[in-house]
Write a protein that holds these residues in place. Structure first.
Motif, PDB file in Angstrom:
ATOM      1  N   ILE A  17       0.873  -1.171   0.000  1.00 54.35           N
ATOM      2  CA  ILE A  17       0.000   0.000   0.000  1.00 54.35           C
ATOM      3  C   ILE A  17       0.910   1.221   0.000  1.00 54.35           C
ATOM      4  CG2 ILE A  17      -1.741   1.285   1.283  1.00 54.35           C
ATOM      5  CD1 ILE A  17      -2.752  -1.374   2.336  1.00 54.35           C
ATOM      6  N   PHE A  18       0.814   2.041  -1.044  1.00 59.08           N
ATOM      7  CA  PHE A  18       1.770   3.101  -1.289  1.00 59.08           C
ATOM      8  C   PHE A  18       1.137   4.481  -1.114  1.00 59.08           C
ATOM      9  CE2 PHE A  18       2.885  -0.625  -3.722  1.00 59.08           C
ATOM     10  CZ  PHE A  18       4.248  -0.766  -3.503  1.00 59.08           C
ATOM     11  N   SER A  19       1.908   5.395  -0.538  1.00 57.36           N
ATOM     12  CA  SER A  19       1.422   6.769  -0.373  1.00 57.36           C
ATOM     13  C   SER A  19       1.753   7.632  -1.582  1.00 57.36           C
ATOM     14  CB  SER A  19       2.051   7.394   0.886  1.00 57.36           C
ATOM     15  OG  SER A  19       3.465   7.394   0.779  1.00 57.36           O
ATOM     16  N   VAL A  20       2.606   7.130  -2.483  1.00 57.04           N
ATOM     17  CA  VAL A  20       2.994   7.862  -3.697  1.00 57.04           C
ATOM     18  C   VAL A  20       2.549   7.054  -4.911  1.00 57.04           C
ATOM     19  CG1 VAL A  20       4.911   8.831  -5.019  1.00 57.04           C
ATOM     20  CG2 VAL A  20       4.970   8.872  -2.506  1.00 57.04           C
ATOM     21  N   GLU A  21       1.710   7.648  -5.751  1.00 53.32           N
ATOM     22  CA  GLU A  21       1.153   6.929  -6.898  1.00 53.32           C
ATOM     23  C   GLU A  21       2.237   6.454  -7.854  1.00 53.32           C
ATOM     24  OE1 GLU A  21      -2.335   7.471 -10.315  1.00 53.32           O
ATOM     25  OE2 GLU A  21      -1.555   9.221  -9.256  1.00 53.32           O
ATOM     26  N   ALA A  22       3.277   7.281  -8.060  1.00 56.23           N
ATOM     27  CA  ALA A  22       4.342   6.897  -8.992  1.00 56.23           C
ATOM     28  C   ALA A  22       5.029   5.617  -8.544  1.00 56.23           C
ATOM     29  CB  ALA A  22       5.363   8.035  -9.121  1.00 56.23           C
ATOM     30  N   ASN A  23       5.202   5.463  -7.225  1.00 54.87           N
ATOM     31  CA  ASN A  23       5.831   4.248  -6.712  1.00 54.87           C
ATOM     32  C   ASN A  23       4.945   3.030  -6.951  1.00 54.87           C
ATOM     33  OD1 ASN A  23       8.051   5.651  -5.845  1.00 54.87           O
ATOM     34  ND2 ASN A  23       7.399   5.783  -3.720  1.00 54.87           N
ATOM     35  N   ALA A  24       3.632   3.208  -6.769  1.00 59.25           N
ATOM     36  CA  ALA A  24       2.699   2.113  -7.006  1.00 59.25           C
ATOM     37  C   ALA A  24       2.720   1.694  -8.476  1.00 59.25           C
ATOM     38  CB  ALA A  24       1.286   2.528  -6.594  1.00 59.25           C
ATOM     39  N   ASN A  25       2.712   2.684  -9.381  1.00 58.25           N
ATOM     40  CA  ASN A  25       2.751   2.376 -10.806  1.00 58.25           C
ATOM     41  C   ASN A  25       4.068   1.710 -11.196  1.00 58.25           C
ATOM     42  OD1 ASN A  25       0.196   3.449 -11.245  1.00 58.25           O
ATOM     43  ND2 ASN A  25       0.968   5.497 -11.692  1.00 58.25           N
ATOM     44  N   ARG A  26       5.155   2.133 -10.560  1.00 56.64           N
ATOM     45  CA  ARG A  26       6.455   1.536 -10.847  1.00 56.64           C
ATOM     46  C   ARG A  26       6.484   0.073 -10.418  1.00 56.64           C
ATOM     47  NH1 ARG A  26      11.941   2.293  -8.209  1.00 56.64           N
ATOM     48  NH2 ARG A  26      10.898   3.580  -6.670  1.00 56.64           N
ATOM     49  N   ALA A  27       5.891  -0.210  -9.252  1.00 52.76           N
ATOM     50  CA  ALA A  27       5.843  -1.586  -8.776  1.00 52.76           C
ATOM     51  C   ALA A  27       5.021  -2.463  -9.719  1.00 52.76           C
ATOM     52  CB  ALA A  27       5.251  -1.620  -7.369  1.00 52.76           C
ATOM     53  N   ALA A  28       3.859  -1.953 -10.151  1.00 54.61           N
ATOM     54  CA  ALA A  28       3.007  -2.718 -11.062  1.00 54.61           C
ATOM     55  C   ALA A  28       3.704  -2.950 -12.396  1.00 54.61           C
ATOM     56  CB  ALA A  28       1.677  -1.984 -11.264  1.00 54.61           C
TER      57      ALA A  28
END
Length: 263
Positions: free
Chosen positions: A197-208
């Motif tokens: 669960i990420f507080s920064v959208e860019a990090n979430a998109n990078r993980a996906a």
């Protein structure tokens, strides 16, 4: 300093230097064991608790924002720490029903937990790079605010006023709380993997993106809790005959805290 306070706009650009050399800073959590850290047995008495995710310890001096880890299954969650004013027989740490659910701890079952204080610090923001595996160590965790401490304290006073039964034959007084809401349901014969669960959208998109490039289906879901927006990343569903292999592959990409939401 209030450890629970965060900037209103953590992604704001600081223009202390000319535009061509300015550095974009973001807030992130870092562990602060020098402030508070303890590893001890924790207990949830089986009754629903007020106040969200929290842990109470006789060693605590001030309310803190902490990360709770269950070394038995590798799960962790962020919540509030406050002091237990009364000491009862049994484990030193007492946790809320929400904390027990997040860490997979059954009612009346003492479980060893590690509790470490967190602090906010500014760090240079990285440009998202899908080729790199992952993030800051503290990014993939759930958050909880200090506003819950007052309500949780009142609930704890009620709990401490009653004895805690802790024997091998004891029957929990309530059914263990459900897993945190808003988790994707597993498809028939398959299971979803919780990435973080990420507080920064860019990090979430990078993980996906990292998962997708490795041939593993991944999705990003935007949600919010207590006024905070976050992005949940899940992978799968994994076929029932390849669950272990899929989870091993996910962890090999750098997502070492990944786990199945349902089996």
């Amino acid at each position: 300093m209030n450890p629970f306070k965060s900037n209103d706009n953590p992604d704001s650009t600081q223009d202390s230097a000319p535009a061509e050399t300015s550095v974009r800073l973001v807030d992130r959590d870092v562990e602060a064991p020098q402030v508070f850290q303890v590893t001890d047995e924790a207990l949830w008495d089986g009754r629903p608790s007020l106040g969200g995710v929290w842990v109470a310890s006789p060693d605590a001096k001030d309310p803190e924002r902490v990360i709770l880890r269950n070394p038995t299954n590798g799960k962790f969650v962020i919540g509030a720490l406050f002091r237990r004013e009364r000491l009862n027989p049994g484990p030193a740490l007492q946790i809320s029903s929400d904390a027990a659910a997040a860490l997979d701890i059954l009612a009346g079952n003492p479980t060893k937990l590690n509790v470490t204080a967190l602090r906010r610090e500014e760090a240079k923001a990285e440009t998202p790079d899908a080729a790199r595996p992952i993030l800051d160590a503290n990014e993939a965790v759930q958050t909880s605010s200090l506003g819950a401490v007052t309500a949780a304290g009142a609930a704890l006073d009620k709990v401490d006023a009653q004895p805690i039964t802790n024997t091998a034959s004891a029957t929990p007084t309530a059914t263990p709380a459900a897993k945190p809401a808003q988790q994707p349901a597993a498809a028939s014969g398959k299971a979803m993997i919780q990435i973080g669960i990420f507080s920064v959208e860019a990090n979430a998109n990078r993980a996906a993106s990292t998962l997708t490039k490795a041939g593993i289906a991944a999705s990003v879901t935007k949600d919010s809790s207590q006024g905070k927006t976050f992005w949940r990343v899940t992978a799968g569903p994994a076929p029932s005959n390849a669950r272990d292999a899929t989870l091993t592959k996910v962890k090999g990409l750098g997502f070492t805290d990944a786990y199945y939401l349902s089996r």
